[in-house]
Design a protein around this motif. Structure first.
Motif, PDB file in Angstrom:
ATOM      1  N   PHE A   1       0.871  -1.170   0.000  1.00 31.73           N
ATOM      2  CA  PHE A   1       0.000   0.000   0.000  1.00 31.73           C
ATOM      3  C   PHE A   1       0.908   1.219   0.000  1.00 31.73           C
ATOM      4  O   PHE A   1       2.133   1.102   0.129  1.00 31.73           O
ATOM      5  CB  PHE A   1      -0.994  -0.003   1.173  1.00 31.73           C
ATOM      6  N   MET A   2       0.319   2.361  -0.201  1.00 30.58           N
ATOM      7  CA  MET A   2       1.081   3.601  -0.219  1.00 30.58           C
ATOM      8  C   MET A   2       0.910   4.303   1.119  1.00 30.58           C
ATOM      9  O   MET A   2      -0.183   4.343   1.665  1.00 30.58           O
ATOM     10  CB  MET A   2       0.589   4.517  -1.341  1.00 30.58           C
ATOM     11  N   ARG A   3       2.022   4.834   1.640  1.00 29.70           N
ATOM     12  CA  ARG A   3       1.989   5.651   2.865  1.00 29.70           C
ATOM     13  C   ARG A   3       2.834   6.895   2.576  1.00 29.70           C
ATOM     14  O   ARG A   3       4.014   6.774   2.274  1.00 29.70           O
ATOM     15  CB  ARG A   3       2.565   4.895   4.052  1.00 29.70           C
ATOM     16  N   ASN A   4       2.178   8.051   2.631  1.00 31.11           N
ATOM     17  CA  ASN A   4       2.882   9.304   2.347  1.00 31.11           C
ATOM     18  C   ASN A   4       3.621   9.251   1.012  1.00 31.11           C
ATOM     19  O   ASN A   4       4.740   9.716   0.885  1.00 31.11           O
ATOM     20  CB  ASN A   4       3.852   9.656   3.476  1.00 31.11           C
ATOM     21  N   GLY A   5       2.984   8.618   0.013  1.00 34.57           N
ATOM     22  CA  GLY A   5       3.562   8.554  -1.324  1.00 34.57           C
ATOM     23  C   GLY A   5       4.646   7.513  -1.517  1.00 34.57           C
ATOM     24  O   GLY A   5       5.268   7.456  -2.571  1.00 34.57           O
TER      25      GLY A   5
ATOM     26  N   ALA B   1      15.042   4.656  -9.209  1.00 33.98           N
ATOM     27  CA  ALA B   1      13.766   5.380  -9.147  1.00 33.98           C
ATOM     28  C   ALA B   1      12.740   4.595  -8.334  1.00 33.98           C
ATOM     29  O   ALA B   1      12.000   5.171  -7.536  1.00 33.98           O
ATOM     30  CB  ALA B   1      13.244   5.652 -10.551  1.00 33.98           C
ATOM     31  N   LEU B   2      12.713   3.286  -8.516  1.00 39.13           N
ATOM     32  CA  LEU B   2      11.773   2.460  -7.767  1.00 39.13           C
ATOM     33  C   LEU B   2      12.159   2.402  -6.291  1.00 39.13           C
ATOM     34  O   LEU B   2      11.306   2.517  -5.415  1.00 39.13           O
ATOM     35  CB  LEU B   2      11.692   1.069  -8.372  1.00 39.13           C
ATOM     36  N   ARG B   3      13.440   2.255  -5.998  1.00 39.18           N
ATOM     37  CA  ARG B   3      13.905   2.256  -4.596  1.00 39.18           C
ATOM     38  C   ARG B   3      13.498   3.553  -3.891  1.00 39.18           C
ATOM     39  O   ARG B   3      13.111   3.543  -2.726  1.00 39.18           O
ATOM     40  CB  ARG B   3      15.419   2.106  -4.539  1.00 39.18           C
ATOM     41  N   ALA B   4      13.585   4.649  -4.621  1.00 40.13           N
ATOM     42  CA  ALA B   4      13.214   5.951  -4.046  1.00 40.13           C
ATOM     43  C   ALA B   4      11.722   6.015  -3.727  1.00 40.13           C
ATOM     44  O   ALA B   4      11.311   6.793  -2.874  1.00 40.13           O
ATOM     45  CB  ALA B   4      13.591   7.081  -5.011  1.00 40.13           C
ATOM     46  N   ARG B   5      10.914   5.198  -4.386  1.00 44.52           N
ATOM     47  CA  ARG B   5       9.472   5.154  -4.145  1.00 44.52           C
ATOM     48  C   ARG B   5       9.097   4.216  -3.010  1.00 44.52           C
ATOM     49  O   ARG B   5       7.939   4.170  -2.604  1.00 44.52           O
ATOM     50  CB  ARG B   5       8.720   4.709  -5.415  1.00 44.52           C
ATOM     51  N   MET B   6      10.058   3.443  -2.504  1.00 44.98           N
ATOM     52  CA  MET B   6       9.778   2.456  -1.472  1.00 44.98           C
ATOM     53  C   MET B   6      10.121   3.009  -0.094  1.00 44.98           C
ATOM     54  O   MET B   6      11.172   3.634   0.083  1.00 44.98           O
ATOM     55  CB  MET B   6      10.553   1.165  -1.750  1.00 44.98           C
ATOM     56  N   GLU B   7       9.218   2.771   0.853  1.00 48.26           N
ATOM     57  CA  GLU B   7       9.474   3.194   2.231  1.00 48.26           C
ATOM     58  C   GLU B   7      10.578   2.332   2.819  1.00 48.26           C
ATOM     59  O   GLU B   7      10.560   1.107   2.685  1.00 48.26           O
ATOM     60  CB  GLU B   7       8.195   3.047   3.057  1.00 48.26           C
ATOM     61  N   GLN B   8      11.525   2.959   3.448  1.00 48.15           N
ATOM     62  CA  GLN B   8      12.622   2.233   4.098  1.00 48.15           C
ATOM     63  C   GLN B   8      12.280   2.056   5.573  1.00 48.15           C
ATOM     64  O   GLN B   8      11.854   2.997   6.213  1.00 48.15           O
ATOM     65  CB  GLN B   8      13.936   3.000   3.939  1.00 48.15           C
ATOM     66  N   PRO B   9      12.492   0.848   6.092  1.00 47.24           N
ATOM     67  CA  PRO B   9      12.169   0.625   7.509  1.00 47.24           C
ATOM     68  C   PRO B   9      13.051   1.423   8.442  1.00 47.24           C
ATOM     69  O   PRO B   9      14.093   1.871   8.096  1.00 47.24           O
ATOM     70  CB  PRO B   9      12.388  -0.866   7.701  1.00 47.24           C
TER      71      PRO B   9
END
Length: 174
Positions: free
Chosen positions: A140-144, A166-174
């Motif tokens: 899901f998306m959280r804060n984009g 670009a995809l890594r930048a779109r993924m939330e990091q724990p």
């Protein structure tokens, strides 16, 4: 003891997200195919791929995180999607499902978020029913940012660097 040859699977990675709605799909691999109808490239992954199987296990282990957000999403949490395994005559196809719904009988339903390749008569947008045991990933998306998406991570190493970054930048990091 000889093992049976691995069957290819279809994997898709969502990358275009606007306002919490997932619009585009990017998939990667050594075989890059583009489907005429939805222009979604396809990647085949062997059933014996240890890294992908570990990603599926991590996704299943963390499924309670998905359901907690699904049941009581914060205003910043949108676009809840599940990746679901469907058997095919060639092995299996894993497809992201949008508009996921829990059904009273304990099963789930959702709409294909992209055009199935190996499911004759099924099309993008079709509603289908599935069981929890068929779920191979969630997001899901959280804060984009993409939350979850464990099966996306093993595919990053096969992508062109700019696309992977670009995809890594779109993924939330724990």
């Amino acid at each position: 003891m000889a093992s049976a040859p691995s069957q290819p699977l279809r994997w898709a990675v969502f990358i275009a997200v606007m306002g919490g709605t997932i619009y585009g799909i990017l998939t990667i691999g050594t075989k890059r195919e583009v489907l005429a109808e939805d222009r979604s490239p396809v990647v085949d992954v062997r059933t014996a791929d240890m890294e992908m199987n570990a990603a599926i296990l991590r996704a299943r282990d963390t499924l309670p995180t998905f359901w907690a957000s699904y049941d009581a999403p914060k205003p910043s949490e949108t676009g809840h999607s599940l990746k679901v395994r469907f058997p095919t005559r060639k092995g299996a196809e894993h497809i992201w499902m949008a508009e996921v719904t829990k059904r009273p009988d304990g099963s789930y339903s959702g709409h294909f978020a992209n055009e199935p390749r190996d499911l004759p008569g099924k099309h993008s947008g079709d509603q289908v029913q599935f069981a929890q045991g068929d779920i191979s990933d969630w997001m899901f998306m959280r804060n984009g940012k993409i939350v979850g998406g464990e099966t996306i991570k093993p595919l990053l190493k096969s992508m062109p660097k700019a696309d992977a970054d670009a995809l890594r930048a779109r993924m939330e990091q724990p």
